[in-house]
Design an enzyme around this catalytic site. Sequence first.
Site, PDB file in Angstrom:
ATOM      1  N   ARG A   1       5.068 -18.633  -8.482  1.00 50.20           N
ATOM      2  CA  ARG A   1       3.797 -18.795  -7.770  1.00 50.20           C
ATOM      3  C   ARG A   1       2.611 -18.550  -8.691  1.00 50.20           C
ATOM      4  O   ARG A   1       1.652 -19.325  -8.728  1.00 50.20           O
ATOM      5  CB  ARG A   1       3.763 -17.828  -6.591  1.00 50.20           C
ATOM      6  CG  ARG A   1       2.452 -17.790  -5.805  1.00 50.20           C
ATOM      7  CD  ARG A   1       2.348 -16.488  -5.028  1.00 50.20           C
ATOM      8  NE  ARG A   1       2.243 -15.337  -5.906  1.00 50.20           N
ATOM      9  CZ  ARG A   1       2.503 -14.081  -5.533  1.00 50.20           C
ATOM     10  NH1 ARG A   1       2.917 -13.816  -4.295  1.00 50.20           N
ATOM     11  NH2 ARG A   1       2.378 -13.083  -6.397  1.00 50.20           N
TER      12      ARG A   1
ATOM     13  N   HIS B   1      10.361  -1.695  -5.089  1.00 50.60           N
ATOM     14  CA  HIS B   1      10.798  -2.603  -4.027  1.00 50.60           C
ATOM     15  C   HIS B   1      12.312  -2.770  -4.046  1.00 50.60           C
ATOM     16  O   HIS B   1      12.823  -3.857  -4.331  1.00 50.60           O
ATOM     17  CB  HIS B   1      10.137  -3.970  -4.198  1.00 50.60           C
ATOM     18  CG  HIS B   1       8.710  -4.016  -3.788  1.00 50.60           C
ATOM     19  ND1 HIS B   1       8.312  -3.972  -2.470  1.00 50.60           N
ATOM     20  CD2 HIS B   1       7.576  -4.094  -4.536  1.00 50.60           C
ATOM     21  CE1 HIS B   1       6.983  -4.041  -2.410  1.00 50.60           C
ATOM     22  NE2 HIS B   1       6.521  -4.108  -3.643  1.00 50.60           N
TER      23      HIS B   1
ATOM     24  N   LYS C   1       0.465  -6.354 -15.416  1.00 48.25           N
ATOM     25  CA  LYS C   1       1.116  -5.947 -14.177  1.00 48.25           C
ATOM     26  C   LYS C   1       2.472  -5.305 -14.456  1.00 48.25           C
ATOM     27  O   LYS C   1       3.214  -5.733 -15.352  1.00 48.25           O
ATOM     28  CB  LYS C   1       1.281  -7.199 -13.302  1.00 48.25           C
ATOM     29  CG  LYS C   1       1.995  -7.024 -11.993  1.00 48.25           C
ATOM     30  CD  LYS C   1       2.084  -8.379 -11.289  1.00 48.25           C
ATOM     31  CE  LYS C   1       2.764  -8.263  -9.937  1.00 48.25           C
ATOM     32  NZ  LYS C   1       2.841  -9.586  -9.263  1.00 48.25           N
TER      33      LYS C   1
ATOM     34  N   CYS D   1       5.494   0.860  -1.775  1.00 48.81           N
ATOM     35  CA  CYS D   1       4.548   0.222  -2.693  1.00 48.81           C
ATOM     36  C   CYS D   1       3.098   0.542  -2.309  1.00 48.81           C
ATOM     37  O   CYS D   1       2.688   1.685  -2.382  1.00 48.81           O
ATOM     38  CB  CYS D   1       4.816  -1.273  -2.788  1.00 48.81           C
ATOM     39  SG  CYS D   1       4.096  -2.015  -4.286  1.00 48.81           S
TER      40      CYS D   1
ATOM     41  N   SER E   1       6.637  -4.501  -8.646  1.00 47.11           N
ATOM     42  CA  SER E   1       5.682  -5.605  -8.749  1.00 47.11           C
ATOM     43  C   SER E   1       4.328  -5.106  -8.258  1.00 47.11           C
ATOM     44  O   SER E   1       4.051  -5.119  -7.062  1.00 47.11           O
ATOM     45  CB  SER E   1       6.157  -6.796  -7.908  1.00 47.11           C
ATOM     46  OG  SER E   1       5.212  -7.849  -7.963  1.00 47.11           O
TER      47      SER E   1
ATOM     48  N   GLU F   1      14.066  -3.132  -1.616  1.00 47.05           N
ATOM     49  CA  GLU F   1      14.406  -4.068  -0.546  1.00 47.05           C
ATOM     50  C   GLU F   1      14.307  -5.527  -0.964  1.00 47.05           C
ATOM     51  O   GLU F   1      14.707  -6.424  -0.206  1.00 47.05           O
ATOM     52  CB  GLU F   1      13.505  -3.830   0.676  1.00 47.05           C
ATOM     53  CG  GLU F   1      12.091  -4.381   0.571  1.00 47.05           C
ATOM     54  CD  GLU F   1      11.132  -3.565  -0.288  1.00 47.05           C
ATOM     55  OE1 GLU F   1       9.973  -3.972  -0.434  1.00 47.05           O
ATOM     56  OE2 GLU F   1      11.559  -2.509  -0.815  1.00 47.05           O
TER      57      GLU F   1
END
Length: 311
Positions: free
Chosen positions: A250, A236, A163, A142, A192, A238
């Site tokens: 969040r 990502h 985003k 990333c 992300s 992972e």
Amino acid sequence: MPIKIPNNLPAAHILENENIFVMDADRAYSQDIRTLRLLILNLMPIKNVTETQLLRLLGNTPLQTEVDFIYTESYTPGHTSPEYLTEFYGTFAEVRHKKYDGFIITGAPVELMPFEEVAYWDEVAEIMEWSKTHVYSTFHICWGAQAGLYYHYGIPKYQVSPKVFGVYKHHLCVKNEKLFRGFDDEFYVPHSRHTEVRKEDILKVPELTILAEAEGRAGVYAIANLPKRQFFITGHAEYDPLSLKQEYDRDKKAGLDINIPYNYYPDDDPSKQPVVRWRSVANLLFSNWLNYYVYQETPYELDSLYRQEDD
């Protein structure tokens, strides 16, 4: 074979409960095996989450690996206690004399800032330069991928709005690449990020190969300098099953303008359990990197990796 990690690292208990084979340092030292030596520069604020995500994947291989964690000395993380860093992490100064089979640079929540304005940029740049002579293969994730492409090849990043956020379908751009051995024709990976690197900039650099792309807005996914064993991964794989949910909740709580993660919740309904489409992808990606670009090719004696004297 297990992954060897520091004694008492909290991630060990999580991984053992998931039936991931781990071995603490005391037990590993009793085995007469040349372990793979890995270094992880963890730039994420909540260190233990990223540790667990990466160790889960590195531990799911037949190779015994030994991991050192470092953080940036030029910027003290605010979400991790000094005691935790002292016990489980080192600084670059403490490892710069060592050689490593593999090196992972994580993402970081600083993507909207110009690289040179990031508090720890000079230190990260020094580490990336060091990696060229002290590491056999490097895996950038990333923001780490964007930083590596910028530092090594001058490739800029661009802000995107909204985003890039969700689970995107990908396809391979090359045939018979070892990093993607065993992958399906189409596969899914979470993204992300607020920034991107662009295909047209990458194609101007003859040393780089685009290995995989995503559908739609997610764009280029995997880029590599194959002769130098440098990999740049924009997504990502992972991530935990609930990582995108936690980011979405969040940001909603903070009143930010955030879209529902793409292709993540059934019927785009955040009240439903997310569907995990990338678990096998993550395990294959990391095990292929460790096997084909680290274990199969790295010299037995790491000191013979480069004969250049340390600075």
